[in-house]
Motif scaffolding. Sequence first.
Motif, PDB file in Angstrom:
ATOM      1  N   ALA A 474     -22.709 -43.461 -20.503  1.00 56.66           N
ATOM      2  CA  ALA A 474     -23.988 -43.353 -19.548  1.00 56.66           C
ATOM      3  C   ALA A 474     -24.224 -44.653 -18.906  1.00 56.66           C
ATOM      4  O   ALA A 474     -24.510 -44.598 -17.487  1.00 56.66           O
ATOM      5  N   GLN A 475     -24.037 -45.827 -19.474  1.00 53.38           N
ATOM      6  CA  GLN A 475     -24.540 -46.899 -18.943  1.00 53.38           C
ATOM      7  C   GLN A 475     -23.125 -47.604 -18.159  1.00 53.38           C
ATOM      8  O   GLN A 475     -23.365 -48.379 -17.291  1.00 53.38           O
ATOM      9  N   GLY A 476     -21.956 -46.997 -18.303  1.00 56.11           N
ATOM     10  CA  GLY A 476     -20.843 -47.538 -17.522  1.00 56.11           C
ATOM     11  C   GLY A 476     -20.313 -46.697 -16.469  1.00 56.11           C
ATOM     12  O   GLY A 476     -19.407 -46.986 -15.588  1.00 56.11           O
ATOM     13  N   GLY A 477     -20.948 -45.555 -16.164  1.00 52.63           N
ATOM     14  CA  GLY A 477     -20.708 -44.569 -15.121  1.00 52.63           C
ATOM     15  C   GLY A 477     -19.632 -43.681 -15.541  1.00 52.63           C
ATOM     16  O   GLY A 477     -19.009 -43.184 -14.577  1.00 52.63           O
ATOM     17  N   PHE A 478     -19.272 -43.315 -16.699  1.00 51.22           N
ATOM     18  CA  PHE A 478     -18.347 -42.657 -17.050  1.00 51.22           C
ATOM     19  C   PHE A 478     -18.558 -41.102 -17.155  1.00 51.22           C
ATOM     20  O   PHE A 478     -19.625 -40.927 -18.111  1.00 51.22           O
ATOM     21  N   ASP A 479     -18.005 -40.113 -16.614  1.00 44.40           N
ATOM     22  CA  ASP A 479     -18.569 -38.826 -16.713  1.00 44.40           C
ATOM     23  C   ASP A 479     -17.803 -38.083 -18.049  1.00 44.40           C
ATOM     24  O   ASP A 479     -18.258 -37.121 -18.379  1.00 44.40           O
ATOM     25  N   ARG A 480     -16.536 -38.567 -18.398  1.00 50.06           N
ATOM     26  CA  ARG A 480     -15.802 -38.196 -19.513  1.00 50.06           C
ATOM     27  C   ARG A 480     -15.277 -38.990 -20.342  1.00 50.06           C
ATOM     28  O   ARG A 480     -14.909 -40.142 -20.228  1.00 50.06           O
ATOM     29  N   VAL A 481     -15.389 -38.546 -21.671  1.00 47.73           N
ATOM     30  CA  VAL A 481     -15.079 -39.479 -23.000  1.00 47.73           C
ATOM     31  C   VAL A 481     -14.300 -38.627 -23.859  1.00 47.73           C
ATOM     32  O   VAL A 481     -14.632 -37.576 -24.006  1.00 47.73           O
ATOM     33  N   LEU A 482     -13.175 -39.064 -24.311  1.00 47.31           N
ATOM     34  CA  LEU A 482     -12.168 -38.682 -25.307  1.00 47.31           C
ATOM     35  C   LEU A 482     -12.156 -39.375 -26.476  1.00 47.31           C
ATOM     36  O   LEU A 482     -11.867 -40.470 -26.490  1.00 47.31           O
ATOM     37  N   ALA A 483     -12.599 -38.727 -27.680  1.00 37.76           N
ATOM     38  CA  ALA A 483     -12.386 -39.362 -28.975  1.00 37.76           C
ATOM     39  C   ALA A 483     -11.063 -38.766 -29.563  1.00 37.76           C
ATOM     40  O   ALA A 483     -11.025 -37.507 -29.663  1.00 37.76           O
ATOM     41  N   PRO A 484     -10.062 -39.444 -29.486  1.00 35.31           N
ATOM     42  CA  PRO A 484      -8.665 -38.929 -29.856  1.00 35.31           C
ATOM     43  C   PRO A 484      -8.578 -38.350 -31.184  1.00 35.31           C
ATOM     44  O   PRO A 484      -9.488 -38.462 -32.125  1.00 35.31           O
ATOM     45  N   PRO A 485      -7.401 -37.755 -31.535  1.00 43.46           N
ATOM     46  CA  PRO A 485      -7.248 -37.574 -32.881  1.00 43.46           C
ATOM     47  C   PRO A 485      -7.105 -38.730 -33.774  1.00 43.46           C
ATOM     48  O   PRO A 485      -6.619 -39.757 -33.199  1.00 43.46           O
ATOM     49  N   TYR A 486      -7.539 -38.454 -34.956  1.00 43.02           N
ATOM     50  CA  TYR A 486      -7.428 -39.560 -35.850  1.00 43.02           C
ATOM     51  C   TYR A 486      -8.360 -40.875 -35.428  1.00 43.02           C
ATOM     52  O   TYR A 486      -8.050 -42.029 -35.507  1.00 43.02           O
ATOM     53  N   SER A 487      -9.601 -40.487 -34.727  1.00 41.85           N
ATOM     54  CA  SER A 487     -10.322 -41.585 -34.093  1.00 41.85           C
ATOM     55  C   SER A 487     -10.660 -42.685 -35.002  1.00 41.85           C
ATOM     56  O   SER A 487     -10.912 -43.838 -34.415  1.00 41.85           O
ATOM     57  N   ARG A 694     -22.421 -32.559 -23.403  1.00 40.26           N
ATOM     58  CA  ARG A 694     -21.829 -31.429 -24.262  1.00 40.26           C
ATOM     59  C   ARG A 694     -20.598 -31.894 -25.074  1.00 40.26           C
ATOM     60  O   ARG A 694     -19.803 -32.810 -24.381  1.00 40.26           O
ATOM     61  N   PHE A 695     -20.177 -31.294 -26.037  1.00 42.15           N
ATOM     62  CA  PHE A 695     -19.183 -31.571 -27.017  1.00 42.15           C
ATOM     63  C   PHE A 695     -18.109 -30.586 -26.853  1.00 42.15           C
ATOM     64  O   PHE A 695     -18.551 -29.227 -26.975  1.00 42.15           O
ATOM     65  N   GLU A 696     -16.901 -30.926 -26.638  1.00 45.30           N
ATOM     66  CA  GLU A 696     -15.659 -29.862 -26.469  1.00 45.30           C
ATOM     67  C   GLU A 696     -14.765 -30.295 -27.429  1.00 45.30           C
ATOM     68  O   GLU A 696     -14.033 -31.325 -27.010  1.00 45.30           O
ATOM     69  N   SER A 697     -14.215 -29.196 -28.446  1.00 45.03           N
ATOM     70  CA  SER A 697     -13.117 -29.691 -29.397  1.00 45.03           C
ATOM     71  C   SER A 697     -11.868 -29.448 -28.589  1.00 45.03           C
ATOM     72  O   SER A 697     -11.866 -28.303 -27.859  1.00 45.03           O
ATOM     73  N   ALA A 698     -10.806 -30.224 -28.725  1.00 47.95           N
ATOM     74  CA  ALA A 698      -9.519 -29.923 -28.286  1.00 47.95           C
ATOM     75  C   ALA A 698      -8.471 -30.023 -29.188  1.00 47.95           C
ATOM     76  O   ALA A 698      -8.863 -29.772 -30.532  1.00 47.95           O
ATOM     77  N   ALA A 699      -7.258 -29.823 -29.013  1.00 44.58           N
ATOM     78  CA  ALA A 699      -6.239 -29.832 -30.030  1.00 44.58           C
ATOM     79  C   ALA A 699      -6.354 -31.177 -30.932  1.00 44.58           C
ATOM     80  O   ALA A 699      -6.524 -32.178 -30.676  1.00 44.58           O
ATOM     81  N   GLN A 700      -5.653 -30.955 -32.195  1.00 38.34           N
ATOM     82  CA  GLN A 700      -5.434 -31.958 -33.329  1.00 38.34           C
ATOM     83  C   GLN A 700      -6.912 -32.746 -33.636  1.00 38.34           C
ATOM     84  O   GLN A 700      -6.520 -33.943 -34.182  1.00 38.34           O
ATOM     85  N   GLY A 701      -7.845 -32.097 -33.387  1.00 43.75           N
ATOM     86  CA  GLY A 701      -8.925 -32.632 -33.808  1.00 43.75           C
ATOM     87  C   GLY A 701      -9.722 -33.544 -32.660  1.00 43.75           C
ATOM     88  O   GLY A 701     -10.708 -34.499 -33.105  1.00 43.75           O
ATOM     89  N   ALA A 702      -9.073 -33.778 -31.511  1.00 46.82           N
ATOM     90  CA  ALA A 702      -9.700 -34.486 -30.628  1.00 46.82           C
ATOM     91  C   ALA A 702     -10.948 -33.811 -30.015  1.00 46.82           C
ATOM     92  O   ALA A 702     -10.915 -32.651 -30.062  1.00 46.82           O
ATOM     93  N   VAL A 703     -11.821 -34.811 -29.485  1.00 48.70           N
ATOM     94  CA  VAL A 703     -13.202 -34.143 -28.979  1.00 48.70           C
ATOM     95  C   VAL A 703     -13.493 -34.863 -27.646  1.00 48.70           C
ATOM     96  O   VAL A 703     -13.227 -36.095 -27.441  1.00 48.70           O
ATOM     97  N   TRP A 704     -14.023 -34.062 -26.561  1.00 48.90           N
ATOM     98  CA  TRP A 704     -14.404 -34.535 -25.334  1.00 48.90           C
ATOM     99  C   TRP A 704     -15.687 -34.574 -25.321  1.00 48.90           C
ATOM    100  O   TRP A 704     -16.648 -33.690 -25.946  1.00 48.90           O
ATOM    101  N   PHE A 705     -16.486 -35.599 -24.817  1.00 46.23           N
ATOM    102  CA  PHE A 705     -17.966 -35.593 -24.381  1.00 46.23           C
ATOM    103  C   PHE A 705     -18.036 -35.409 -22.961  1.00 46.23           C
ATOM    104  O   PHE A 705     -17.378 -36.484 -22.284  1.00 46.23           O
ATOM    105  N   ILE A 706     -18.641 -34.684 -22.317  1.00 47.77           N
ATOM    106  CA  ILE A 706     -18.416 -34.473 -20.930  1.00 47.77           C
ATOM    107  C   ILE A 706     -20.197 -34.181 -20.471  1.00 47.77           C
ATOM    108  O   ILE A 706     -20.682 -33.510 -21.074  1.00 47.77           O
ATOM    109  N   LYS A 707     -20.362 -35.255 -19.361  1.00 47.77           N
ATOM    110  CA  LYS A 707     -21.805 -35.311 -18.900  1.00 47.77           C
ATOM    111  C   LYS A 707     -22.165 -34.027 -18.185  1.00 47.77           C
ATOM    112  O   LYS A 707     -21.201 -33.669 -17.206  1.00 47.77           O
TER     113      LYS A 707
END
Length: 709
Positions: A474-487, A694-707
Motif C-alpha cells: 500500500a505504501q509502495g504503490g504495488f497493486d499485486r502481491v504474491l506470497a509464493p509456495p513455501y513462503s 482481497r486474498f486469492e489462493s493459487a496453485a501449490q499454496g501460493a497466495v495473491w493479495f490484490i488491491k
Amino acid sequence: MKRIAVDIGGTFTDCFVCWGGRFIQSKALTTHQNLALGFNEALDEACAELNVDRRTVLSEVDSVRYATTLGTNALIERSGPRVGLLITQGFDSTVPLSRGRGYADGLPYSEARDLTRARRPEPLVSIPLIRHVRERVDYKGDVVMPLDEEATRRAIRELVDAGAQAIVVALVNSTDNPAHELRVLELFLQEYPAQMLGAVPMILSHQVVGRKGEYVRATSAIIDAMLHSTMYFAMTSLEQNLRDNGYSKPMLLVHNSGGMAQLNSTDALQTVHSGPVAGIHAAETLGQQGSVGNIICGDMGGTSFDIGIVAEGGHKHYDFNPVVDRWLVSVPMVHLVTLGAGGGSIARYDTVFQALQVGPQSAGSDPGPACYDRGGLKPTVTDADLLLGYLDPANYANGRIKLNVRRTKQALEEICDTLDCDAIEAARRIKLLADASMAAGLVRELNQRGYKPDNFVFLAYGGNGPLHACGIAAQGGFDRVLAPPYSSVFSASGGAGLNQMHIHEKNTTLAFYHKLLQTVFSDFPTFNAIVEELEDRGRRDLLRQGVRAEDVEHRLELDMRYGMQRMEIALVAPKLRIESQTDVLDMIQIMNDEFARRFGADTVSPESGIWVTAVRVVSFVRSDALRFDNMLPPARKLATPAPVTTRQCHFPGHDGAMETPVYDGAALEPGVVIEGPAIVNPGATTYLVEPGWRFESAAQGAVWFIKNA
C-alpha cells in the motif's frame, strides 16, 4: 528427489526437505552458540511430519545444502581474527586510503546524502599490521623487479610477532602474473609450516579475485581472511554433526553467486548473503515457470528485509563490485539490498530527531522480541503485530513459541509515555513505520534501475513477508502481491534447486570495434585462449568435487562498454568461442539491443568504440530444480470457507478495533477468495489481509493479495 536445504538466519533456522514427491517446511530458533542444535531441531520437526527418523533421512538424501548469514554477522560484529597484510612497496596506504571515498561505501541512503557527517568504518586491517615487500610486476604480467625474499621473510615474521592471526598477500598486478604471491606463500610455509599448532592461514588475493584493481582485490581477500576461521570451524562442526547422524556425502554450501560448492571449494567471502541469494534464485525459477512477469523480491525475516529484482523471463541482476557491510569488494554476487527491518527490529524513541525509529538493531533469536518471554525487554515489530491482534499467542510458529502479551505491553511502556499514547496506538505507529521503511527500499531500488512499481509484482516471503505484504504494498504503490509456495522458508527452498557452480573471470582490454583504427576485433586465438584457461579452472574445481567430466557445462559472459561511457554491462555470449568477425558483430548487436532495452535508444553509441573489459566463464553441473505451476489465480472460484474464529484487530488508518475473521489451512485451496480484513493462519506463517485488499489462493499454496479498485 531427496535432499535437504537449510537457511540459517539471524533469528530462525529454516529447513526445506524434499522427500520423493513431498516437500516439508520447518523452522527452529537459530542457536548461535552451536548452529547444529537449531538445524537438528528444525530437521526433527520435518522428520516428524514425514514419520521418518533423522538418521534415516540423512542417510538417504542425495545432498544437504547450507546457506548461512554467519559470515555476515561475524563481519558486522568484527569478531574475526586480527588480519595482517603484505602488499607491494609503495602501495602501503592503498587499503587505509580506500580510494579516498571509503567513508561512503555501504552507507544507508539517508546518510549517503550528507557525506560531510559520514564516519569512516573501523579498519579491517590496522596500519601497524601492514608490511610491504620489494617486488614489482607490470600491467602485462612481466616481472620488473624480482621478489626480495629475505625482506619478505622478515616482513612475515614481523606480522606474526605483532599478533596477526591471518595474513593476506595482495601484490600489484598479481592477476596478470601470480608468481610472486605464490612464492610468498612458499616462503611463509617454510617459516611456519601448516602442521604447526596454531598455524596462521595465508590468503592470496589472486585466488580470491580475478579482476584488476588493487584496493577492491585487497579488501576482498581481507574479508575472506577475516571470515575464514569463523566459517571453517562453524561449517566443519555442522559437517561433523551430519556425519554423526548418518550422512556420508560432502556438505554443500550456497554461494552468493547463485550456485553452490563443497566446503573445500568455497571461499568464506562467497557465503556472505548466501541465504537471501538462494531466495532470489527461487524467485528466478518461479518467474521462468509461473507466468508471473517482472518480480521484485522482499524477504522479511526476523532480522532483515532483503530486496532483489528478477526481470520478466527469470533474469536476476548481478553486482561485480558489490559492497559488503562498508567495504567494496570484487566478486560476482547476485544483486541484493539489505535493510535492517524484520520482525525482530527494535522500536525506540530517538531523542535527537524526536521521532519514533524502527531498526536496524534487532533482538535476534536470543533473547528475541519481548513477547517471546525469553528475557527480551525492548519492543519489536513482532510485539506490535501481536498487540494489534494479527498473531495468535497460542499458535505462533506452529505452536512451538508461546507469546506473552503482558511482556509486550511492558516493553512498550517507555514509548507510550514519551509519545503520550496508549499501547495500541504505539503498536500501530511501529507497524506503519516499519512498512514505510521497507516500501521505500523497494521503490528506491526499482527507481535506481529505471523500473516502475506498477510494472512489477511484489513477491513477499520469509517468516514475516505475508504478514506485512499488504502494508508494504500500500505504501509502495504495488497493486499485486504474491506470497509464493513455501513462503516462510522460500529462501531455503531456493537452495534445494541450485546447481554446483564456479565463476572465474579475467580482466582484459579488447577492442571489439576500435574507433580510431575503425577495425573490428580479429585476434581470435588470444580471446579463445583466455576462455579456455577460465574453462579449465572451472572444470578442475568441479572435478575436484567428484562430478563427472561429461556433466560439466560452461557459460561465457563478457563485460562490455562503449568507448565514450564508463558504464559496463554483463552479457551472455551465444557461443563459447569467437571464430569469425561475424561472431564479433553478433555480440556487438546483442550489446546494442541490451543497452537500448535497459537504458534507452539514445545510450546506444557503437561509433564511439566497443570494448570488452572482462571475460567470465560460469562452470556448472545441472541439478534437479523445483517445479512451480502456473501461479496465476485460477478462473474457477471456490466458496469462501467458514472462519474458525474471529479476532479484534487494529489497522493503520482505521479507528478502533475491527472484527476480523480467522481462517485455517482450508483457505489455501486454489480458487478461494477472501475479502479483507481477514487472517489466514495455516500454522507455518500468517497471512494478513488488510481492509481494501482481497486474498486469492493459487496453485501449490501460493497466495495473491490484490488491491480492490
